[in-house]
Design an enzyme around this catalytic site. Sequence first.
Site, PDB file in Angstrom:
ATOM      1  N   SER A  73     -10.122  -9.326   1.774  1.00 60.39           N
ATOM      2  CA  SER A  73      -9.368  -8.072   1.657  1.00 60.39           C
ATOM      3  C   SER A  73      -9.019  -7.407   2.985  1.00 60.39           C
ATOM      4  O   SER A  73      -8.297  -6.403   2.985  1.00 60.39           O
ATOM      5  CB  SER A  73     -10.143  -7.076   0.787  1.00 60.39           C
ATOM      6  N   LYS A  76      -5.413  -6.644   3.650  1.00 57.54           N
ATOM      7  CA  LYS A  76      -4.716  -5.425   3.245  1.00 57.54           C
ATOM      8  C   LYS A  76      -4.309  -4.554   4.434  1.00 57.54           C
ATOM      9  O   LYS A  76      -3.430  -3.689   4.297  1.00 57.54           O
ATOM     10  CB  LYS A  76      -5.583  -4.629   2.267  1.00 57.54           C
ATOM     11  N   SER A 137     -10.002  -0.699  -2.043  1.00 55.06           N
ATOM     12  CA  SER A 137      -9.594  -2.076  -1.779  1.00 55.06           C
ATOM     13  C   SER A 137      -8.962  -2.692  -3.023  1.00 55.06           C
ATOM     14  O   SER A 137      -9.182  -3.853  -3.355  1.00 55.06           O
ATOM     15  CB  SER A 137     -10.778  -2.941  -1.308  1.00 55.06           C
TER      16      SER A 137
END
Length: 428
Positions: A73, A76, A137
């Site tokens: 993640s 991102k 997230s």
Amino acid sequence: MLKKIKKALLSLAASGLLLTGISTWQAAPVVAATANYQQHDLNLDVKAAIAVDADSGQILYAKNATTPRQIASMTKLVTVYLTLQAIKQGKLSWTSTAKPTAAIAKISQNTEYSNVPLTSSHAYTIKELYRATLIESANGAAMTLAQAVSGDQVTFVKKMRKLLTSWGIKDAKIYNACGLANGNLGSAAYPGVGKDVENEMSATDMAIVCQKLLKDFPEVLQTTSITSATFSSGSTQSQMTNWNWMLKGLSSYYSDLPVDGLKTGTTDKAGACFAGTVKKNGHRIITVVLGAKHANSQDPSRFVQTAKLMHYVCQNYTAVTLKKGSSISGANTVKVPEGKETSSKVVLDKTVTIWAKQGSKLQTSLSKTTVSAPVKKGSKVASYKFSATSGKLPSLSGKTVTAPAVATQDNQEANFFVRLCRSIFGSK
């Protein structure tokens, strides 16, 4: 005497002193990126790590830092950068809305992943999706941002790749906007690749992403520092808690490390990852750890290792700030053989912070000590190169840490006869 004059004229022509203009500065050759630096000073229980100065990109620690690994993640952060860029360019606004596709909505409702539940019938503001992406997230939220920016996931991935390439990142593997394995994305999976592929970058690559994000959009810290918030999806509300447990009030907070960002990442392949940042004594550093232990969802290993790395930097380095306009002893003049004045004073053209190991001394030199006339006030005539008695000072650019040196006054070219006499009899 005539022979001497003739010889001097030939010498002037050969050396280019009869021509005007500053000679082109030759940039220092790019050296290989630093895979390991000071890694023997600190035993981190992670697959790879790096610590850098957020402004200059000076590398303070590196362990296996150039090997691409799964980043989960932390992906991102690239999605967020492109979202903020689109807002800055006027292509989106915070109040613009986007509806997730049915495929994205399905992903967002999968409780095995970090998410806020989205429905394809509801329009969400960019601000809501942005906050959910950074705080919770949320995978579906990140993919919906990608859709809002580029229209579809594949086009957005291409945009991500182009952005990274423009930053000099050549070895990244990017397949989606959120960081999940390709096979977890159902019908939204990237076409033509296996289900097990995941986004990959090296610790160095991720540090560059963090540096660019903080430089171009420092306001991102206002959101990454939020510990919890509420997300509304129509009539349904979800509580979001930041996965960065080093924030004040959360379980891995250290009172002497006021961490305010940036992003965690976790998959089975990636392990536990974290791109962190902290500002101490007026200086901001960025740390990245990849592949920390992840025994279970409560395992704080990535934060323990990040704290070790941040403490190492704070305890073993001294940050020296040189102000813009500073005259640096021993490196404050360049020779100008054909100028009215045979030398020109130079000063630092920007404020720069250099980190040196405690007990070592900072050393400064100029990339060139002789330049051609005319020299214009404020023009860059060379670069300051920094080193320390403890060793090299590598940076994310692949070069040693540098800063521009500019002239403090105009220095016009001397007339022909003055230059001729100098060539014959020496500079006076």
